[in-house]
Write a protein that holds these residues in place. Structure first.
Motif: not given
Length: 573
Positions: A447-462
């Protein structure tokens, strides 16, 4: 959590393949010259001496600030600074000139001297004689002549060896003025909010508490370190007074100003001229903030890689403070709204809080010598690489044991945005992360910030490999108008599943690593990349001495990571 055996940081007698043998380790240790070891001891001794000197300065300022003669001077200084800041925040051209390239206003130093700096009495007398044509006993013009600030805070001290940095920026945040003032006057909340800029902050003395309800009139003496994201650059250290003042029902001023004229300190090379913010209420829970940064920095020895950046004046610009404040207030507003949500928002809330803790610890670790001093990595090929060990025992937010931190900064002939976009893309992880190389990456949530799309938090699985089990990574990427950061931490699958199901994340211990991309200050086609890893070495019981086996493995890890990033960006692989 990252286990030591997964990174080859073990010291078993049967280590082979990925771990150096005992014979090779002994040979490597013998190859390290005694001169380098002595230099390392000197480096540690210098850090200890500097820390002791700073503690002594802190104590002197704290005690002296409460002396009645100094309290009165500090109060006058703080009020004058807040008034100068208020005027500078509302002035237009020609005091402020818009910098199109950087997107914020810069201070016209010549105009500033006209409006806010008083001439030395000797120069005033010369001007009077010239304009009025009256004879007078002129002073000796061979004497040193200083400009003095209207607020009496310090000499202007502008020489060829001094950089003066002045900038202004505006922003809108989802917090009330009283809430913002309370945040700025709480040293812990302030340093946590701006952890990407402030690596250390101490409240040395509270001279007046102000109004208990809204902090109007609060006056406190502080020490702070301001950093850029590389352990190769020494942070700026400043002693200053902070004053909060209510102008009218809707307007507040929070002003800082250095204390050098009251407490001279030859150790410091930075001066904080009247700086801070003017806050004005727009409507319930929303404020407009005008931020002014005005500092003077004496030129000194610094790493050649960062010379252009430090002299450009963009490192601590006002827009960086504003963009950071906007991002943090957006996060707070999101968390407050989701606290009332008992549904899917609970998991998102937990991830946001955990990501905030992760980024704060990453910033603290990479730029601070607290908890362990950075020192050169004394192994062949370890140039420009620094290392430190930290022992964590009672900190519930960090795994217990000895953590090995290793970092370096490298120059890249690649645009900053291109480097940042490459690193923040989770699917590029296999191109630069040695532990994920050749494995399958899967998006879990983002999910990303509404103000700036490059500000984001994510979870990835390896996916699992022959040497390790499945692992998930919590990652946050953001930019603050000067620096672009990608911080991440490995979290085991059961723990992440618990969080995603709405479980509490408060007690989850994480050990973050990350990458920071900076401009190089000379060309928009170049950038500086800082890579910093933290590794929990479960075989170590004390942080005092790191075996050569661990140092060589850590060196290989960070050098190969940099090489993979450079190859992917330059060759497009």
């Amino acid at each position: 959590m990252v286990e030591s055996d997964k990174l080859g940081l073990n010291h078993n007698n049967d280590c082979d393949g990925e771990c150096i043998s005992n014979r090779a380790a002994a040979a490597a240790a013998a190859a390290i010259p005694n001169a380098i070891r002595e230099a390392n001891d000197h480096f540690q001794s210098f850090n200890d001496h500097s820390n002791n000197m700073q503690r002594a300065s802190d104590l002197l300022v704290a005690v002296s600030s409460n002396a009645e003669v100094h309290r009165a001077r500090i109060l006058d200084l703080a009020f004058s600074a807040s008034e100068e800041l208020r005027l500078m925040a509302r002035e237009q051209e020609s005091l402020w000139l818009f910098d199109i390239d950087n997107g914020y206003e810069v201070l016209n130093q010549a105009e500033y001297k006209k409006r806010f700096v008083l001439l030395d009495p000797s120069l005033e007398e010369v001007i009077r004689v010239i304009t009025e044509g009256e004879p007078s006993d002129l002073p000796d013009l061979n004497e040193n002549v200083d400009y003095q600030s209207n607020n009496g805070c310090m000499p202007l001290c502008v020489t060829e060896n001094t950089n003066s940095e002045g900038s202004r920026a505006n922003g809108v945040v989802f917090r009330s003025p009283i809430s913002l003032v309370s945040m700025f006057m709480d040293v812990d909340k302030w340093s946590a909010t701006f952890s990407n800029i402030v690596s250390k902050a101490i409240n040395l003395a509270v001279l007046t508490t102000g109004n208990n309800e809204n902090k109007n009139g609060c006056l406190q003496v502080m020490f702070a370190e301001f950093h850029i994201s590389s352990p190769l650059v020494k942070p700026r250290q400043m002693y200053f007074v902070r004053h909060s003042r209510q102008i009218d029902n809707d307007t507040w001023v929070v002003a800082d100003v250095s204390l050098e004229t009251i407490f001279p300190n030859p150790m410091l090379t930075s001066q904080r001229k009247p700086s801070g913010c003017v806050i004005q209420a727009l409507q319930d829970g929303i404020s407009t903030v005008t931020w002014v940064e005005h500092n003077a920095e004496c030129k000194g020895s610094t790493h050649s890689m960062f010379k252009g950046l430090l002299e450009s004046g963009v490192v601590f610009n006002a827009k960086r403070w504003i963009s950071t404040l906007e991002r943090q207030c957006d996060r707070i507003a999101t968390l407050e709204a989701q606290d009332e949500d008992k549904g899917p928002g609970v998991a998102r809330n937990g991830l946001l809080k955990l990501a905030e803790k992760m980024v704060r610890h990453f910033n603290f670790n990479i730029c601070s010598n607290m908890g362990g001093a950075w020192r050169p990595l004394n192994v062949p090929g370890g140039d420009e690489i620094v290392i430190k060990t930290s022992f964590y025992l009672d900190d519930q937010q960090i795994p217990c044991g000895v953590a090995v931190s290793i970092a370096t900064s490298v120059w890249l002939p690649v645009k900053q945005n291109r480097v940042f976009n490459f690193l923040r893309n989770e699917h590029n992880r296999t191109k630069w992360d040695i532990l994920s190389h050749g494995l399958q990456i899967q998006d879990v949530v983002s999910f990303s910030s509404a103000r700036n799309s490059t500000d984001s938090v994510s979870v990835v699985s390896v996916e699992a490999s022959s040497t390790r089990t499945d692992i998930t990574y919590l990652q946050e990427s953001f930019s603050d108008s000067m620096a672009c950061c990608v911080a991440y931490a490995p979290i085991d699958v059961p723990t992440m599943h618990h969080i995603l199901q709405g479980g509490r994340a408060d007690s989850v211990a994480i050990l973050p690593s990350g990458l920071v991309v900076l401009p190089d200050g000379t060309s928009t086609d170049n950038s500086i990349l800082t890579v910093a890893f933290q590794i929990m070495d479960q075989q170590l019981t004390t942080p005092e001495e790191l075996p050569p086996c661990s140092m060589l493995t850590a060196c290989t890890l960070i050098k190969e990571t940099v090489s993979l990033i450079r190859t992917a960006l330059l060759l497009g692989t």
